[in-house]
Design a protein around this motif. Structure first.
Motif, mmCIF file in Angstrom:
data_model
loop_
_atom_site.group_PDB
_atom_site.id
_atom_site.type_symbol
_atom_site.label_atom_id
_atom_site.label_comp_id
_atom_site.label_asym_id
_atom_site.label_seq_id
_atom_site.Cartn_x
_atom_site.Cartn_y
_atom_site.Cartn_z
ATOM 1 N N GLU A 1 0.827 -1.227 0.000
ATOM 2 C CA GLU A 1 0.000 0.000 0.000
ATOM 3 C C GLU A 1 0.856 1.269 0.000
ATOM 4 N N SER B 1 -10.947 3.603 1.790
ATOM 5 C CA SER B 1 -9.760 2.765 1.612
ATOM 6 C C SER B 1 -10.225 1.314 1.537
ATOM 7 N N ASN C 1 -6.883 3.178 7.952
ATOM 8 C CA ASN C 1 -5.675 2.363 7.918
ATOM 9 C C ASN C 1 -5.979 0.920 8.258
ATOM 10 N N CYS D 1 -0.929 3.709 3.006
ATOM 11 C CA CYS D 1 -2.353 3.479 2.787
ATOM 12 C C CYS D 1 -2.723 4.119 1.460
#
Lengths: 645, 207
Positions: free
Chosen positions: A487, A557, A603, A618
């Protein structure tokens, strides 16, 4: 003091305004006009605002390529006679692993650092042009920075933790050390290479000049010390019943209860979405805290405990020259109890002896720490002096405190220390308290070996590679090499060679914020009013999404979602967004979206290396929020569980 | 006694920590939306889009801490219909909330945002230079709170002799409007009032 000898400060990821006690920024002003400050950072932070002569913008997770390319420049442009950039004397005497001639016993000479950098090992020379594609810094500046560091006599190379709070970044600190070793900025006056230039260390490094004594409480052995779950696996461990105990060693675990003795683990560790699920899965959660923190919000029973102001006393510091005696200012408020009282009450009911839980009363502990407090004398160079008692304590003092002890003589009276609450070691330029780390080692590495297997700085470190392998998640090389981080920057592309962006095209990092100290003080309206927990985007990225300064956005995310107002700012590099670390989660359960901008909802918890938490690795996508409008968080009802009668 | 009490502010070392703003609210027990001292950030610069490189062009930012300027030409006092605002012989401009009818004219007139409306009480309030602290020989709360020692205060002429006579930079208005009792040390990237190339970068809901 040593700071005044330094001409060039290279600050990698450093922001003491937001993350260092002891006010090092104020101290740094003493160098203004004389020394140069270069800030290498993805964001033009507030410390740069005050101190920077130059800002080199860089992408997060790409620091290793940049320094490898700097090493390439140093190696290819160095000439010991006409253009000395490399300190060969330091490399040869004080390190192992740099080149084939200086490898540790048992290592293959071909696996040396220099050949890797030059591309002899893997066919890929780590040139500034190569690095530039990844880190975004121009090849020309990478080159000139390397030359600048190599050719300046007195340089401070300082990296702060953010650069290492990234998944699979274990070789970064080793590489940063290598840069310092190559340019010889270790162990000599006027230079330094810092392993972690943050918090109270970033004022003035070296051995503490004044210490509190021991409290007299023996340490309690943890009977479960052999069973350890990494922070990045604990929620998954609870949910799946499995955890990684070591290399190829996955074991079963059955956690039925969570007890938060303090801290802010649910709020501050990656993977909060899983963390909340874990708290709901177990049968029972207890939390001790002073406020309704995230730990407590998701607990079944909350035990209110006292703050340091409600207790007899404690000791702390802000830099190595001071000792602070924090003293009680109020009786415990409402029903708050001391943590040790809680432990004794529970322990007794479990059949334990309360005198083993609290063998020494807090008052006696504080006395012991006062009696044992010691201060260094100015009698040996490089902070090597002997210690003498700090305090003169009389029989009257002891009787007044109601403790056990013997009168003693020291530098100042107990009365004076109690009144002032602080002792600061007097300093003057040229005193014996100036400190150069590794000075003796550099002068004679054989007589003063380091605590490494080879006794030297290990640019090739089998111990590091073995340690990482033993944790069981991934492996790395004994020399610092580059592999894209999980990431990281490359992960924002679905097709890296053709530079096609993927589903989560933006990098996210989660740095410290002025509203809080980590998560502490997030619940105070006046601080929320001053610091609105804004989400930061570069104008290029905002415009591409039709987002304006002040709009609310949805951030997504692979691990969670949150909503925040946007500050469109030139201070952050394109391709990167910032969600300030520490905002207390406020889940909208129906939508499955956090409203507060809690970094660890976004996260994910993915353990790598030595168990590092990758808070700055991230990838996210951002879009305008079109749902129900959200009020600024200072207007939200305060999280106070008990209303007035 | 000072002829004109004034603040000094060092913009070159202000870190934007807002301790001054919060210390003032705390000391005066102000509601959260009443800010007698306010911290702003002003900045500019641009980015050149590029497939690989990060090309920053003159990115800069600085912070400014602003309270009441205790102006030599206090427009707030001029426009107040109930004479709730008066200028003392030492230059401090005082707002007596008990005489205020909440018309908010002073809020319109002041170019610095100093008069702050207390919605619950229905009246205007503002910085009084910590009169009670000064009477005891102590410093205003903001001056003591500043971790970078950016704030100082005293007689305007003495401050000018010590620090120079700059009294406005972006985003502050021209000094000629109200003649603020303020002396500034500019940030190295400070933009002249009226000729700045940047903008206020605080979030709109914060301002």
């Amino acid at each position: 003091m040593e700071h005044r000898n330094i001409d060039l400060f290279v600050m990698w990821g450093w922001n003491p305004i937001y993350s260092s006690g002891g006010n090092p920024t104020y101290k740094a002003l003493a160098n203004k006009g004389r020394a140069k400050y270069i800030f290498i950072d993805p964001y033009y932070n507030d410390s740069a605002m005050v101190l920077a002569d130059e800002w080199i913008p860089i992408r997060p997770t790409t620091d290793i390529p940049m320094v490898l390319a700097m090493a390439y420049t140093l190696i290819t442009e160095d000439d010991p006679v006409t253009n000395p950039l490399i300190d060969w004397d330091f490399l040869n005497r004080c390190t192992v692993g740099f080149d084939a001639e200086h490898m540790p016993e048992g290592a293959d000479p071909k696996d040396n650092f220099k050949d890797y950098v030059l591309g002899i090992t893997d066919g890929l020379p780590k040139t500034p042009e190569w690095a530039s594609q990844i880190c975004g810094v121009s090849a020309q500046r990478i080159r000139s920075l390397a030359v600048q560091i190599g050719s300046t006599q007195n340089v401070a190379l300082c990296q702060a933790n953010a650069v290492a709070r990234q998944r699979k970044s274990d070789n970064w600190p080793q590489l940063f050390m290598t840069l310092g070793a190559m340019t010889g900025h270790i162990g000599k006056k006027g230079s330094m290479t810092s392993g972690g230039y943050y918090h109270t260390r970033s004022s003035d490094g070296g051995p503490a000049l004044v210490n509190a004594g021991s409290s007299g409480v023996p340490s309690i052995k943890n009977p479960l010390a052999s069973m350890r779950m990494n922070d990045n696996e604990m929620w998954e461990g609870i949910l799946s019943g499995k955890y990684t105990a070591g290399y190829q060693d996955v074991r079963d675990v059955n956690i039925q209860m969570i007890y938060h003795g303090g801290g802010a683990v649910l709020q501050s560790r990656d993977g909060m979405t899983k963390g909340i699920a874990a708290h709901r899965k177990v049968e029972f959660v207890v939390s001790q805290s002073q406020h309704l923190t995230t730990n407590s919000k998701y607990a079944d029973i909350v035990l209110p405990v006292t703050t340091q102001w409600e207790r007899y006393g404690t000791f702390l510091t802000g830099n190595r020259e001071i000792l602070i005696w924090g003293q009680q200012v109020t009786e415990p408020l409402f029903e708050a109890k001391d943590d040790i009282w809680v432990a004794k009450e529970i322990g007794t009911r479990l059949g334990l002896d309360p005198n083993e839980i609290e063998p020494v009363s807090l008052k006696q502990q504080v006395y012991n720490q006062l009696a044992g407090a010691e201060v260094m004398k100015d009698d040996a160079p490089n902070s090597g002096g002997s210690f003498e008692p700090l305090l003169t304590i009389t029989a009257e003092d002891i009787a007044e405190m109601g403790v056990e002890g013997e009168p003693q003589t020291g530098r100042i009276s107990l009365k004076e220390f109690r009144e002032k609450g602080i002792y600061q070691v007097p300093r003057k330029p040229g005193d014996n308290f100036e400190y150069i780390a590794y000075k003796a080692f550099r002068e004679d590495p054989e007589a003063n070996p380091l605590e490494t297997a080879t006794g030297k700085f290990e640019i090739y470190s089998q111990a590091l590679a073995d340690a990482i392998k033993a944790f069981g998640w991934n492996e790395t090389t004994p020399i610092p090499t580059y592999a894209p981080y999980d990431e990281g920057y490359e992960a924002t592309f679905s097709d890296w060679p053709n530079q096609v962006k993927g589903e989560y095209p933006l990098q996210l990092f989660t740095i410290h914020y002025g509203r809080r100290s980590h998560t502490v003080f997030d619940n105070i309206p006046a601080l929320r009013r001053a610091f609105p927990q804004e989400f930061m985007m570069n104008p290029i990225d905002a415009e591409a999404r039709g987002i304006k300064h002040g709009d609310y956005v949805l951030i997504t995310s692979r691990h969670g979602k949150t909503i925040r107002p946007v500050a469109v700012s030139e201070r952050i590099i394109p391709g990167l967004v910032n969600l300030w670390h520490g905002a207390w989660v406020q889940m909208d359960e129906e939508k499955g979206i956090d409203l507060a901008g809690a970094d660890n909802i976004i996260n994910g918890a993915v353990p790598t290396g030595q168990g590092t938490s990758g808070w700055n690795t991230c990838n996210v996508q951002v879009e305008k929020w079109t749902g129900e409008p959200l009020a600024p968080d200072y207007k939200w009802p305060q999280r106070i569980p008990i209303k007035e009668a | 006694m000072a002829k004109q009490m004034a603040f000094y502010f060092n913009a070159s070392t202000c870190t934007g920590c807002k301790a001054c703003q919060v210390a003032c609210q705390d000391r005066n027990n102000l509601p959260v939306d009443v800010r007698w001292r306010r911290v702003y950030q002003y900045g500019g610069g641009s980015w050149t889009p590029h497939p690989n490189l990060l090309i920053a062009n003159n990115i800069y930012v600085y912070s400014l801490s602003v309270a009441c300027m205790h102006c030599e030409n206090a427009l707030c006092a001029d426009v107040c219909p109930t004479a709730a605002i008066t200028k003392r012989s030492d230059g401090v401009v005082l707002l007596d909330s008990t005489k205020c009818i909440g018309c908010r004219y002073c809020e319109w007139a002041c170019p610095y945002g100093a008069p702050q409306f207390d919605e619950a009480a229905g009246v205007m309030t503002k910085c009084d230079f910590c009169q009670d602290l000064q009477a005891k020989g102590e410093n205003p709360a903001c001056v003591d709170a500043c971790v970078m020692r950016c704030l100082d205060y005293g007689d305007l002429e003495e401050l000018r002799a010590k620090y120079g006579d700059l009294s406005s930079i972006e985003p502050l208005p021209k000094a000629s409007i109200t003649h603020p009792a303020l002396v500034l040390t500019p940030h190295k990237h400070a933009q002249p009032t009226g000729a700045g190339n940047g903008k206020l970068i605080n979030l709109p809901e914060e301002v």
